[in-house]
Design a protein around this motif. Structure first.
Motif, PDB file in Angstrom:
ATOM      1  N   HIS A 170      15.103  32.303   9.666  1.00  0.00           N
ATOM      2  CA  HIS A 170      16.147  31.442   9.717  1.00  0.00           C
ATOM      3  C   HIS A 170      15.516  29.713   8.978  1.00  0.00           C
ATOM      4  CE1 HIS A 170      13.536  29.014  12.438  1.00  0.00           C
ATOM      5  NE2 HIS A 170      12.883  30.425  12.747  1.00  0.00           N
ATOM      6  N   HIS A 171      16.552  28.893   8.016  1.00  0.00           N
ATOM      7  CA  HIS A 171      15.908  28.602   6.739  1.00  0.00           C
ATOM      8  C   HIS A 171      16.723  27.358   6.489  1.00  0.00           C
ATOM      9  CE1 HIS A 171      13.902  26.904   2.933  1.00  0.00           C
ATOM     10  NE2 HIS A 171      12.928  28.115   3.228  1.00  0.00           N
ATOM     11  N   GLY A 195      13.950  41.883  12.762  1.00  0.00           N
ATOM     12  CA  GLY A 195      13.185  40.807  14.285  1.00  0.00           C
ATOM     13  C   GLY A 195      13.594  39.738  13.271  1.00  0.00           C
ATOM     14  N   LEU A 196      13.011  39.060  14.248  1.00  0.00           N
ATOM     15  CA  LEU A 196      13.286  37.780  13.529  1.00  0.00           C
ATOM     16  C   LEU A 196      11.505  37.220  13.018  1.00  0.00           C
ATOM     17  CD1 LEU A 196      15.414  35.050  13.984  1.00  0.00           C
ATOM     18  CD2 LEU A 196      13.783  34.125  15.892  1.00  0.00           C
ATOM     19  N   CYS A 197      11.501  35.931  11.903  1.00  0.00           N
ATOM     20  CA  CYS A 197      11.011  36.173  11.999  1.00  0.00           C
ATOM     21  C   CYS A 197      11.122  33.965  12.035  1.00  0.00           C
ATOM     22  CB  CYS A 197      10.529  35.928  10.034  1.00  0.00           C
ATOM     23  SG  CYS A 197       9.387  34.321   9.491  1.00  0.00           S
ATOM     24  N   PHE A 198       9.891  33.965  13.019  1.00  0.00           N
ATOM     25  CA  PHE A 198      10.168  32.456  13.905  1.00  0.00           C
ATOM     26  C   PHE A 198       9.131  31.691  12.608  1.00  0.00           C
ATOM     27  CE2 PHE A 198       9.949  29.148  17.249  1.00  0.00           C
ATOM     28  CZ  PHE A 198      10.615  28.718  17.477  1.00  0.00           C
ATOM     29  N   ASP A 199      10.066  30.310  12.542  1.00  0.00           N
ATOM     30  CA  ASP A 199       8.839  29.107  11.917  1.00  0.00           C
ATOM     31  C   ASP A 199       9.423  28.192  12.253  1.00  0.00           C
ATOM     32  OD1 ASP A 199       9.107  27.133  10.063  1.00  0.00           O
ATOM     33  OD2 ASP A 199       8.739  29.050   8.389  1.00  0.00           O
ATOM     34  N   VAL A 225       5.559  35.653  12.833  1.00  0.00           N
ATOM     35  CA  VAL A 225       5.496  34.053  13.133  1.00  0.00           C
ATOM     36  C   VAL A 225       5.176  32.626  12.099  1.00  0.00           C
ATOM     37  CG1 VAL A 225       4.745  31.970  14.791  1.00  0.00           C
ATOM     38  CG2 VAL A 225       5.347  34.248  15.427  1.00  0.00           C
ATOM     39  N   HIS A 226       5.891  31.966  11.530  1.00  0.00           N
ATOM     40  CA  HIS A 226       5.380  30.829  11.013  1.00  0.00           C
ATOM     41  C   HIS A 226       4.674  30.337  11.196  1.00  0.00           C
ATOM     42  CE1 HIS A 226       7.573  32.710   6.736  1.00  0.00           C
ATOM     43  NE2 HIS A 226       6.540  33.709   7.290  1.00  0.00           N
ATOM     44  N   TRP A 279       0.543  38.461  13.045  1.00  0.00           N
ATOM     45  CA  TRP A 279      -0.039  37.164  12.394  1.00  0.00           C
ATOM     46  C   TRP A 279       0.533  36.226  12.764  1.00  0.00           C
ATOM     47  CZ3 TRP A 279      -4.089  37.864   8.917  1.00  0.00           C
ATOM     48  CH2 TRP A 279      -4.721  39.225   8.830  1.00  0.00           C
ATOM     49  N   ILE A 280      -0.265  35.394  12.126  1.00  0.00           N
ATOM     50  CA  ILE A 280       0.545  34.041  12.203  1.00  0.00           C
ATOM     51  C   ILE A 280       0.177  33.591  10.600  1.00  0.00           C
ATOM     52  CG2 ILE A 280      -0.011  31.339  12.851  1.00  0.00           C
ATOM     53  CD1 ILE A 280       0.029  32.501  15.729  1.00  0.00           C
TER      54      ILE A 280
END
Length: 309
Positions: A170-171, A195-199, A225-226, A279-280
């Motif tokens: 999401h961005h 999946g989701l890259c949660f930022d 995760v970002h 990773w984060i």
């Protein structure tokens, strides 16, 4: 004793080329070469990276692996933007995702993610209103079903060919920016495939107020995760001055970790409690030639160390 500490520390910390102004957008400004970025990333204390724009790092898998191994850096993923609401853009988008996945796989990183996103910054009205999207700015529900379906199709193609996973990022300045749009994306796609890259920063820029609650609710979908901080004062000024997404970034809406509104320690504690073992990735988005990336990267790493990461 020391061995036990190492075993307990399961979350690893990386950075990404966007913290050095290497962005997916066609922007003016001096861009650093990949060797300098990787050297500085290593010097600042990180042990992994994402790929950056196609062509930023060597597109040859042998050269790519050598560049990363020389600096003892892991490769975690690659950002792939696709205009998911446009049917005519999907075939080319899947082709780019497969090319990117193929490079990472051939270089010896089969666990790296395709980090899929909308073609952010390409729709003027959403770029103009990033950080202050209202109900009237949303697409119709059928369009979000199409976005989710197209994202899932791309993820299936990557999984089928390389056995690699895809996360959706999401961005700001795209069609999946707000928490509501994120919910629709997750509802409309298969949880075993996408999946989701949660930022953290983009979540709050998009109007999110409870990142801990969102992570708790959707933990099984959060595969990547970002860590990005967010300055609400800059967002408020952006609204007052009518800045677009890029002007907000230029004015520091994504500030150094610990200086904004994101509750990183609470998020870190929750991730550890839930058993997150991946990773984060620190991202402090800056425009090309902007700021002091190495100094910021060091400060961000020191901040994370202060919360036991």
């Amino acid at each position: 004793m020391h061995q036990n500490i190492i075993e307990k520390q399961t979350i690893k910390v990386a950075n990404a080329p966007c913290s050095w102004g290497v962005l997916e957008f066609e922007l003016e400004g001096e861009k650093k070469g990949f060797e300098q970025v990787l050297d500085e990333m290593k010097a600042a204390g990180y042990t992994g990276t994402e790929l950056g724009d196609w062509g930023f790092m060597p597109p040859d898998p042998v050269e790519l692996r050598a560049a990363l191994q020389k600096r003892e850096l892991n490769l975690l993923g690659a950002f792939v933007p696709v205009a998911l609401v446009k049917p005519e853009a999907q075939a080319e988008g899947i082709e780019r995702a497969l090319r990117t996945a193929g490079l990472m796989h051939a270089a010896g990183y089969p666990n790296a993610f395709i980090v899929l996103a909308d073609e952010n910054g390409s729709v003027p009205e959403r770029t103009k209103k990033a950080g202050r999207v209202e109900l009237a700015d949303l697409l119709d529900r059928e369009s979000y079903r199409l976005i989710a379906k197209n994202a899932e199709s791309l993820a299936r193609a990557v999984k089928a060919k390389y056995g690699m996973r895809t996360v959706f990022h999401h961005h700001g300045a795209g069609y999946v920016e707000t928490p509501q749009e994120m919910e629709w994306l997750l509802e409309g796609s298969d949880s075993s495939v996408l999946g989701l890259c949660f930022d953290t920063g983009h979540y709050m820029l998009g109007g999110g107020t409870d990142p801990v609650g969102f992570i708790k609710k959707h933990f099984d979908r959060i595969w990547h995760v970002h860590f990005k901080d967010f300055d609400p004062l800059v967002r408020d000024k952006a609204a007052k001055e009518n800045w677009d997404y890029f002007q907000s970034v230029q004015n520091g809406v994504f500030c150094e970790l610990g200086k904004g509104a994101v509750p990183f320690e609470s998020i870190k504690n929750l991730l550890q409690e839930e058993g997150y073992k991946d990773w984060i990735v620190v991202e402090q988005d800056v425009l090309p030639g902007m700021g002091q990336p190495l100094e910021c990267a060091r400060k961000n790493r020191e901040y994370l160390a202060s919360i036991q990461l």
